[in-house]
Motif scaffolding. Structure first.
Motif, mmCIF file in Angstrom:
data_model
loop_
_atom_site.group_PDB
_atom_site.id
_atom_site.type_symbol
_atom_site.label_atom_id
_atom_site.label_comp_id
_atom_site.label_asym_id
_atom_site.label_seq_id
_atom_site.Cartn_x
_atom_site.Cartn_y
_atom_site.Cartn_z
ATOM 1 N N SER A 45 -6.749 -17.152 -2.268
ATOM 2 C CA SER A 45 -6.933 -15.322 -3.203
ATOM 3 C C SER A 45 -5.096 -14.099 -3.377
ATOM 4 O O SER A 45 -4.234 -14.975 -1.781
ATOM 5 C CB SER A 45 -7.641 -15.246 -1.816
ATOM 6 O OG SER A 45 -8.872 -15.749 -1.930
ATOM 7 N N ARG A 46 -5.202 -13.944 -3.829
ATOM 8 C CA ARG A 46 -3.875 -12.803 -3.754
ATOM 9 C C ARG A 46 -4.484 -11.735 -3.695
ATOM 10 O O ARG A 46 -5.238 -11.057 -3.638
ATOM 11 C CB ARG A 46 -3.689 -12.730 -5.371
ATOM 12 C CG ARG A 46 -2.800 -11.485 -5.959
ATOM 13 C CD ARG A 46 -1.491 -12.299 -5.496
ATOM 14 N NE ARG A 46 -0.640 -13.067 -6.701
ATOM 15 C CZ ARG A 46 0.657 -13.846 -6.605
ATOM 16 N NH1 ARG A 46 1.499 -13.135 -5.468
ATOM 17 N NH2 ARG A 46 0.686 -14.317 -7.361
ATOM 18 N N VAL A 47 -3.471 -11.724 -2.314
ATOM 19 C CA VAL A 47 -3.636 -9.985 -1.567
ATOM 20 C C VAL A 47 -2.565 -9.395 -1.777
ATOM 21 O O VAL A 47 -1.134 -9.355 -1.744
ATOM 22 C CB VAL A 47 -3.706 -10.595 0.105
ATOM 23 C CG1 VAL A 47 -3.714 -9.117 0.909
ATOM 24 C CG2 VAL A 47 -4.482 -10.949 0.493
ATOM 25 N N VAL A 48 -2.889 -7.926 -2.601
ATOM 26 C CA VAL A 48 -1.551 -7.158 -2.924
ATOM 27 C C VAL A 48 -1.658 -6.332 -1.642
ATOM 28 O O VAL A 48 -2.091 -5.111 -0.971
ATOM 29 C CB VAL A 48 -2.294 -6.320 -4.182
ATOM 30 C CG1 VAL A 48 -0.734 -5.550 -4.403
ATOM 31 C CG2 VAL A 48 -2.338 -6.990 -5.451
ATOM 32 N N LEU A 49 -0.236 -6.524 -1.279
ATOM 33 C CA LEU A 49 0.110 -5.677 -0.058
ATOM 34 C C LEU A 49 0.850 -4.291 -0.838
ATOM 35 O O LEU A 49 1.634 -4.034 -1.366
ATOM 36 C CB LEU A 49 1.331 -6.067 0.956
ATOM 37 C CG LEU A 49 0.580 -7.244 2.079
ATOM 38 C CD1 LEU A 49 2.070 -8.401 2.713
ATOM 39 C CD2 LEU A 49 0.605 -6.342 2.848
ATOM 40 N N VAL A 50 1.308 -2.539 -0.091
ATOM 41 C CA VAL A 50 1.350 -1.817 -1.628
ATOM 42 C C VAL A 50 1.583 -1.499 -0.121
ATOM 43 O O VAL A 50 0.523 -0.705 1.074
ATOM 44 C CB VAL A 50 0.526 -1.231 -2.137
ATOM 45 C CG1 VAL A 50 1.299 -0.136 -2.976
ATOM 46 C CG2 VAL A 50 -0.310 -2.117 -2.592
ATOM 47 N N GLY A 51 3.277 -0.561 -0.299
ATOM 48 C CA GLY A 51 3.194 0.325 1.339
ATOM 49 C C GLY A 51 4.881 0.546 1.106
ATOM 50 O O GLY A 51 5.802 0.235 0.189
ATOM 51 N N ALA A 52 5.959 1.963 1.475
ATOM 52 C CA ALA A 52 7.162 2.009 1.395
ATOM 53 C C ALA A 52 8.123 0.904 2.462
ATOM 54 O O ALA A 52 7.279 0.956 3.692
ATOM 55 C CB ALA A 52 6.712 3.697 2.235
ATOM 56 N N LEU A 53 8.280 0.290 2.115
ATOM 57 C CA LEU A 53 9.229 -0.645 2.112
ATOM 58 C C LEU A 53 10.507 0.083 3.347
ATOM 59 O O LEU A 53 11.035 -1.283 3.281
ATOM 60 C CB LEU A 53 9.722 -1.671 1.624
ATOM 61 C CG LEU A 53 8.730 -2.231 0.928
ATOM 62 C CD1 LEU A 53 8.722 -3.191 -0.176
ATOM 63 C CD2 LEU A 53 7.556 -2.650 2.200
ATOM 64 N N ASP A 54 10.805 1.621 2.809
ATOM 65 C CA ASP A 54 12.213 1.907 3.173
ATOM 66 C C ASP A 54 11.847 2.147 4.863
ATOM 67 O O ASP A 54 12.510 1.635 5.905
ATOM 68 C CB ASP A 54 12.908 3.495 2.325
ATOM 69 C CG ASP A 54 11.601 4.401 2.193
ATOM 70 O OD1 ASP A 54 10.344 3.588 2.390
ATOM 71 O OD2 ASP A 54 11.349 4.949 2.162
ATOM 72 N N THR A 55 11.107 2.514 4.589
ATOM 73 C CA THR A 55 9.701 3.182 6.690
ATOM 74 C C THR A 55 9.520 2.047 7.193
ATOM 75 O O THR A 55 9.452 2.316 8.735
ATOM 76 C CB THR A 55 9.462 5.012 6.907
ATOM 77 O OG1 THR A 55 8.008 4.066 5.685
ATOM 78 C CG2 THR A 55 10.753 5.253 6.071
ATOM 79 N N SER B 221 -3.133 -2.561 -13.791
ATOM 80 C CA SER B 221 -2.976 -3.529 -14.811
ATOM 81 C C SER B 221 -3.599 -5.394 -14.483
ATOM 82 O O SER B 221 -3.722 -5.818 -14.137
ATOM 83 C CB SER B 221 -1.670 -3.655 -14.750
ATOM 84 O OG SER B 221 -1.450 -2.618 -15.482
ATOM 85 N N LEU B 222 -3.041 -5.252 -12.326
ATOM 86 C CA LEU B 222 -3.215 -6.749 -11.899
ATOM 87 C C LEU B 222 -4.828 -6.809 -11.862
ATOM 88 O O LEU B 222 -5.328 -7.873 -11.902
ATOM 89 C CB LEU B 222 -2.790 -6.661 -10.370
ATOM 90 C CG LEU B 222 -1.381 -5.702 -10.679
ATOM 91 C CD1 LEU B 222 -0.775 -6.078 -8.791
ATOM 92 C CD2 LEU B 222 -0.447 -7.705 -10.620
ATOM 93 N N ARG B 223 -5.489 -5.935 -12.017
ATOM 94 C CA ARG B 223 -7.085 -6.101 -12.420
ATOM 95 C C ARG B 223 -7.409 -6.759 -13.933
ATOM 96 O O ARG B 223 -8.324 -7.932 -13.550
ATOM 97 C CB ARG B 223 -7.809 -4.894 -11.006
ATOM 98 C CG ARG B 223 -9.235 -5.362 -11.417
ATOM 99 C CD ARG B 223 -10.390 -3.740 -11.638
ATOM 100 N NE ARG B 223 -9.352 -2.775 -12.793
ATOM 101 C CZ ARG B 223 -9.644 -1.415 -12.863
ATOM 102 N NH1 ARG B 223 -9.966 -0.875 -11.557
ATOM 103 N NH2 ARG B 223 -9.121 -1.050 -13.483
ATOM 104 N N ASP B 224 -6.934 -6.129 -14.134
ATOM 105 C CA ASP B 224 -7.360 -6.780 -15.514
ATOM 106 C C ASP B 224 -7.127 -7.710 -16.066
ATOM 107 O O ASP B 224 -7.451 -8.698 -16.322
ATOM 108 C CB ASP B 224 -6.612 -6.263 -16.202
ATOM 109 C CG ASP B 224 -7.282 -4.274 -16.348
ATOM 110 O OD1 ASP B 224 -8.560 -4.101 -15.916
ATOM 111 O OD2 ASP B 224 -6.935 -3.406 -17.542
ATOM 112 N N ALA B 225 -6.088 -8.219 -14.717
ATOM 113 C CA ALA B 225 -5.502 -9.675 -15.030
ATOM 114 C C ALA B 225 -6.056 -10.618 -14.241
ATOM 115 O O ALA B 225 -5.356 -11.891 -14.343
ATOM 116 C CB ALA B 225 -3.751 -9.295 -15.174
ATOM 117 N N GLY B 226 -6.613 -10.433 -13.348
ATOM 118 C CA GLY B 226 -7.944 -11.526 -12.479
ATOM 119 C C GLY B 226 -6.472 -11.439 -11.842
ATOM 120 O O GLY B 226 -6.284 -12.336 -10.862
#
Length: 456
Positions: A2-12, A87-92
């Motif tokens: 399974s692909r898990v998308v990790l999203v966040g502010a990598l500067d802080t 876009s990622l959802r549409d691409a599975g």
């Protein structure tokens, strides 16, 4: 895997995201690290850069960083995150989404996470998980996990919270995402219910379940109505048993249980069969007694509990609600039946109830052709649902006018939505039809009974 998308502010939050990335990989998952920071340099290398996030929103990273306020910059990045996840959802390429942070992180991540379909795990570990989270969660299944401590470095507590959060996410990914036909293949039907409509709705739900339907019950408290509309809009539902429309009253009078003007719209727009009634449309919801607006202090009020005060709608409000209800149902593209209860619009308006005594004793009803409650069926000939006129002479929870035959005395054989046709060859012209109201009846046109679609 399974692909898990990790999203966040990598500067802080670079150190914390690196820790979660490694936890996901150790759990056998594939993390995709997305940098949604604005101004500082990322502390770890992302898989998707902030420049790519900005381009997903049709913006340039430097342009966003130069915006006058932080709020404007975060709003722009939120657009990019939502577009990228789409876009990622549409691409599975997205099986789950994970983020963390405070109020700024929620404003960037929550809109995009909410857009992911029901059943796709979506989790944000945040300091803002308590209080009023409705602006962030909306009608989605987004999970906010209390971080206990601030997301500012790794320590005993933060490691524990992040490890448990990753374990929860991995466990969710081990379960299949539900489909529109339900886990056991049964068609799904939504039902709306409130405390003062529980008896009737529960009885109707048992009938539907006995006929092989998977019934989803939604609490008509504003959020429940929005969630119902969201599932209907996304095509999850095979039918809607909308017997509790009290959220329309809150939307009109400023109550706390409003689902907004979009209530009773999605199912009709998609052509999903609907059975609708006026359950608890005599009720406007407020909090504790002191929260009732000053303008309503002289109205008939009922203390449901220490934190819920109910106000009786008056005839003027009832007329407006009848018109709005009629307009929404007339716009529906699929089969619709409107049931008007004769024994009380809610438990409060039943004989002897606190909203039954004195005038007004009920809700004026739009001129429609079906009227029924849990005990009695209605006139099946019917007429077209209309926003107006409103019938002024009687009330739906009162007795039938003297001298008029009560056609609701017949017991229905089955509960099915019907789309009545005023000039049906089978049923003939309804009462009140005048010549010139429309084209002559066509004998070859199918009757409403044959055209309607059953949700048995």
């Amino acid at each position: 895997m399974s692909r898990v998308v990790l999203v966040g502010a990598l500067d802080t939050k670079g150190v914390e995201y690196a820790y979660v990335r490694d936890l996901l990989a150790d759990a056998g998952l594939r993390p995709l690290l997305v940098d949604a920071g604005v101004r500082g340099e990322p502390r770890i290398r992302p898989d998707v850069t902030r420049s790519e996030v900005a381009r997903a929103a049709g913006r340039d990273r430097r342009e966003i960083a130069a915006l006058a306020t932080r709020a404007e910059a975060l709003a722009a990045m939120a657009e990019g995150v939502a577009a990228l996840l789409g876009s990622l959802r549409d691409a599975g390429e997205v099986d789950a989404a994970f983020g963390m942070g405070g109020s700024g992180a929620l404003s960037v991540l929550a809109p995009g996470f909410r857009s992911l379909p029901l059943g796709v795990p979506k989790m944000i570990v945040t300091t803002m998980a308590s209080g009023d989270t409705r602006p962030h969660v909306g009608a989605s299944d987004l999970l906010l996990v209390p971080s206990i401590v601030d997301i500012a470095g790794l320590n005993t507590v933060s490691r524990f919270v992040l490890e448990r959060s990753v374990a929860m996410l991995a466990a969710q990914l081990g379960r299949p995402v539900p489909s529109a036909t339900g886990g056991d293949g049964k068609p799904m039907v939504a039902a709306s219910m409130f405390g003062v409509t529980t008896a009737g709705v529960s009885r109707a739900c048992r009938v539907l379940e006995s006929r092989g339907l998977d019934v989803l019950v939604f609490h008509a408290n504003g959020l429940g109505g929005r969630t119902l509309e969201s599932l209907a809009e996304d095509g999850w539902l095979s039918g809607v048993l909308d017997l509790t429309t009290t959220e329309l009253a809150d939307d009109l009078a400023g109550g706390v249980a409003s689902a907004g003007p979009g209530r009773l719209v999605a199912a009709g727009r998609r052509g999903t069969p609907q059975v609708v009634s006026t359950g608890a449309l005599d009720v406007v919801n407020f909090g504790a007694p002191e929260t009732v607006p000053e303008a309503y202090r002289g109205r008939r009020l009922y203390s449901h509990n220490a934190t819920a005060t109910l106000m009786r709608t008056d005839p003027r409000e009832a007329a407006v609600l009848g018109a709005r209800l009629g307009a929404k149902l007339s716009a529906a593209r699929g089969p619709v039946a409107l049931l008007l209860p004769t024994g009380g619009t809610s438990a409060l308006s039943e004989p002897g109830g606190p909203f039954r005594r004195g005038a007004p004793s009920g809700v004026p009803a739009p001129r429609v052709g079906a009227a029924a409650d849990g005990r009695r069926g209605g006139d099946r000939r019917g007429g077209r649902l209309g926003a107006a006129p409103v019938e002024r002479g009687g009330r739906v929870d009162g007795p039938s006018p003297a001298g008029r035959r009560d056609r609701s005395a017949r017991r229905p054989h089955r509960l099915r939505p019907r789309l009545p046709h005023p000039r049906s060859a089978r049923h003939g012209r309804p009462r009140g039809h005048r010549s010139g109201d429309g084209p002559a009846a066509s004998p070859s046109r199918p009757s409403a009974r044959r055209r309607s679609r059953s949700i048995r």
